[in-house]
Design a protein around this motif. Sequence first.
Motif, PDB file in Angstrom:
ATOM      1  N   UNK A 131       0.839  -1.206   0.000  1.00  0.00           N
ATOM      2  CA  UNK A 131       0.000   0.000   0.000  1.00  0.00           C
ATOM      3  C   UNK A 131       0.872   1.253   0.000  1.00  0.00           C
ATOM      4  N   UNK A 132       1.878   1.272   0.882  1.00  0.00           N
ATOM      5  CA  UNK A 132       2.767   2.441   0.965  1.00  0.00           C
ATOM      6  C   UNK A 132       3.535   2.638  -0.337  1.00  0.00           C
ATOM      7  N   UNK A 133       4.005   1.531  -0.910  1.00  0.00           N
ATOM      8  CA  UNK A 133       4.761   1.616  -2.163  1.00  0.00           C
ATOM      9  C   UNK A 133       3.878   2.187  -3.277  1.00  0.00           C
ATOM     10  N   UNK A 134       2.644   1.702  -3.357  1.00  0.00           N
ATOM     11  CA  UNK A 134       1.703   2.191  -4.373  1.00  0.00           C
ATOM     12  C   UNK A 134       1.416   3.672  -4.171  1.00  0.00           C
ATOM     13  N   UNK A 135       1.221   4.071  -2.921  1.00  0.00           N
ATOM     14  CA  UNK A 135       0.970   5.495  -2.632  1.00  0.00           C
ATOM     15  C   UNK A 135       2.183   6.331  -3.047  1.00  0.00           C
ATOM     16  N   UNK A 136       3.383   5.819  -2.756  1.00  0.00           N
ATOM     17  CA  UNK A 136       4.603   6.513  -3.158  1.00  0.00           C
ATOM     18  C   UNK A 136       4.683   6.664  -4.667  1.00  0.00           C
ATOM     19  N   UNK A 137       4.388   5.583  -5.381  1.00  0.00           N
ATOM     20  CA  UNK A 137       4.417   5.608  -6.849  1.00  0.00           C
ATOM     21  C   UNK A 137       3.403   6.610  -7.404  1.00  0.00           C
ATOM     22  N   UNK A 138       2.233   6.667  -6.772  1.00  0.00           N
ATOM     23  CA  UNK A 138       1.206   7.617  -7.212  1.00  0.00           C
ATOM     24  C   UNK A 138       1.676   9.059  -7.017  1.00  0.00           C
ATOM     25  N   UNK A 139       2.345   9.321  -5.889  1.00  0.00           N
ATOM     26  CA  UNK A 139       2.881  10.668  -5.648  1.00  0.00           C
ATOM     27  C   UNK A 139       3.915  11.032  -6.715  1.00  0.00           C
ATOM     28  N   UNK A 152       4.003  10.000  -9.804  1.00  0.00           N
ATOM     29  CA  UNK A 152       3.259  10.318 -11.035  1.00  0.00           C
ATOM     30  C   UNK A 152       2.674  11.725 -10.994  1.00  0.00           C
ATOM     31  N   UNK A 153       2.331  12.176  -9.791  1.00  0.00           N
ATOM     32  CA  UNK A 153       1.761  13.521  -9.630  1.00  0.00           C
ATOM     33  C   UNK A 153       2.840  14.588  -9.467  1.00  0.00           C
ATOM     34  N   UNK A 154       4.115  14.162  -9.425  1.00  0.00           N
ATOM     35  CA  UNK A 154       5.204  15.110  -9.243  1.00  0.00           C
ATOM     36  C   UNK A 154       5.372  15.567  -7.804  1.00  0.00           C
ATOM     37  N   UNK A 155       4.785  14.836  -6.868  1.00  0.00           N
ATOM     38  CA  UNK A 155       4.894  15.186  -5.440  1.00  0.00           C
ATOM     39  C   UNK A 155       6.018  14.360  -4.819  1.00  0.00           C
ATOM     40  N   UNK A 156       7.247  14.784  -5.085  1.00  0.00           N
ATOM     41  CA  UNK A 156       8.410  13.971  -4.736  1.00  0.00           C
ATOM     42  C   UNK A 156       8.690  13.927  -3.235  1.00  0.00           C
ATOM     43  N   UNK A 157       8.453  15.026  -2.531  1.00  0.00           N
ATOM     44  CA  UNK A 157       8.648  15.040  -1.068  1.00  0.00           C
ATOM     45  C   UNK A 157       7.753  13.987  -0.426  1.00  0.00           C
ATOM     46  N   UNK A 158       6.468  13.980  -0.828  1.00  0.00           N
ATOM     47  CA  UNK A 158       5.507  13.035  -0.264  1.00  0.00           C
ATOM     48  C   UNK A 158       5.903  11.607  -0.594  1.00  0.00           C
ATOM     49  N   UNK A 159       6.377  11.401  -1.827  1.00  0.00           N
ATOM     50  CA  UNK A 159       6.802  10.060  -2.255  1.00  0.00           C
ATOM     51  C   UNK A 159       7.985   9.584  -1.422  1.00  0.00           C
ATOM     52  N   UNK A 160       8.942  10.468  -1.161  1.00  0.00           N
ATOM     53  CA  UNK A 160      10.104  10.120  -0.327  1.00  0.00           C
ATOM     54  C   UNK A 160       9.618   9.624   1.038  1.00  0.00           C
ATOM     55  N   UNK A 161       8.641  10.317   1.610  1.00  0.00           N
ATOM     56  CA  UNK A 161       8.108   9.920   2.914  1.00  0.00           C
ATOM     57  C   UNK A 161       7.491   8.524   2.873  1.00  0.00           C
ATOM     58  N   UNK A 162       6.744   8.233   1.810  1.00  0.00           N
ATOM     59  CA  UNK A 162       6.109   6.910   1.676  1.00  0.00           C
ATOM     60  C   UNK A 162       7.175   5.824   1.527  1.00  0.00           C
ATOM     61  N   UNK A 163       8.175   6.082   0.679  1.00  0.00           N
ATOM     62  CA  UNK A 163       9.229   5.078   0.466  1.00  0.00           C
ATOM     63  C   UNK A 163      10.036   4.862   1.745  1.00  0.00           C
ATOM     64  N   UNK A 164      10.244   5.933   2.493  1.00  0.00           N
ATOM     65  CA  UNK A 164      10.970   5.806   3.758  1.00  0.00           C
ATOM     66  C   UNK A 164      10.176   4.944   4.742  1.00  0.00           C
TER      67      UNK A 164
END
Length: 94
Positions: free
Chosen positions: A5-13, A15-27
Motif C-alpha cells: 500500500x505504501x509503495x503504491x501510494x509513493x508511486x502515485x505521488x 506520477x503527480x510530481x509530489x516527490x517530497x511526499x513520495x520520499x516519505x512513503x518510500x521511507x
Amino acid sequence: EKFKTLKTEGNDFVKEGKYEEAVNKYSECMKLNIEECTIYTNRALCYLKLYKYEEAKQDCDHVLQIEDSNIKAFYRRALAYKGLQVRKKNMAGI
C-alpha cells in the motif's frame, strides 16, 4: 500488505510530481522491509528530482551493495554524481 500500500501510494505521488511526499512513503516502506531494492531506486529518483544528489547517491550505493548489477541504481547514481559535480562547479564560480 501495508508495504504494498505504501509503495503504491509513493508511486502515485511520483506520477503527480509530489516527490517530497513520495520520499516519505518510500521511507515508511523501508521501515517494513530494508531488502526491497526498488524502494531505494524509487526514492533515489525522487531525491534527484529534489536536487538532493548526496541522498540519491547513498540510496543507489545501498542497492548496489545488495544487487551489484542493478541498472537503475547505476544509472541514477551516475545522475547523482553528475548533479554533485555541477553543483561543485557552480559553487566554485561564485
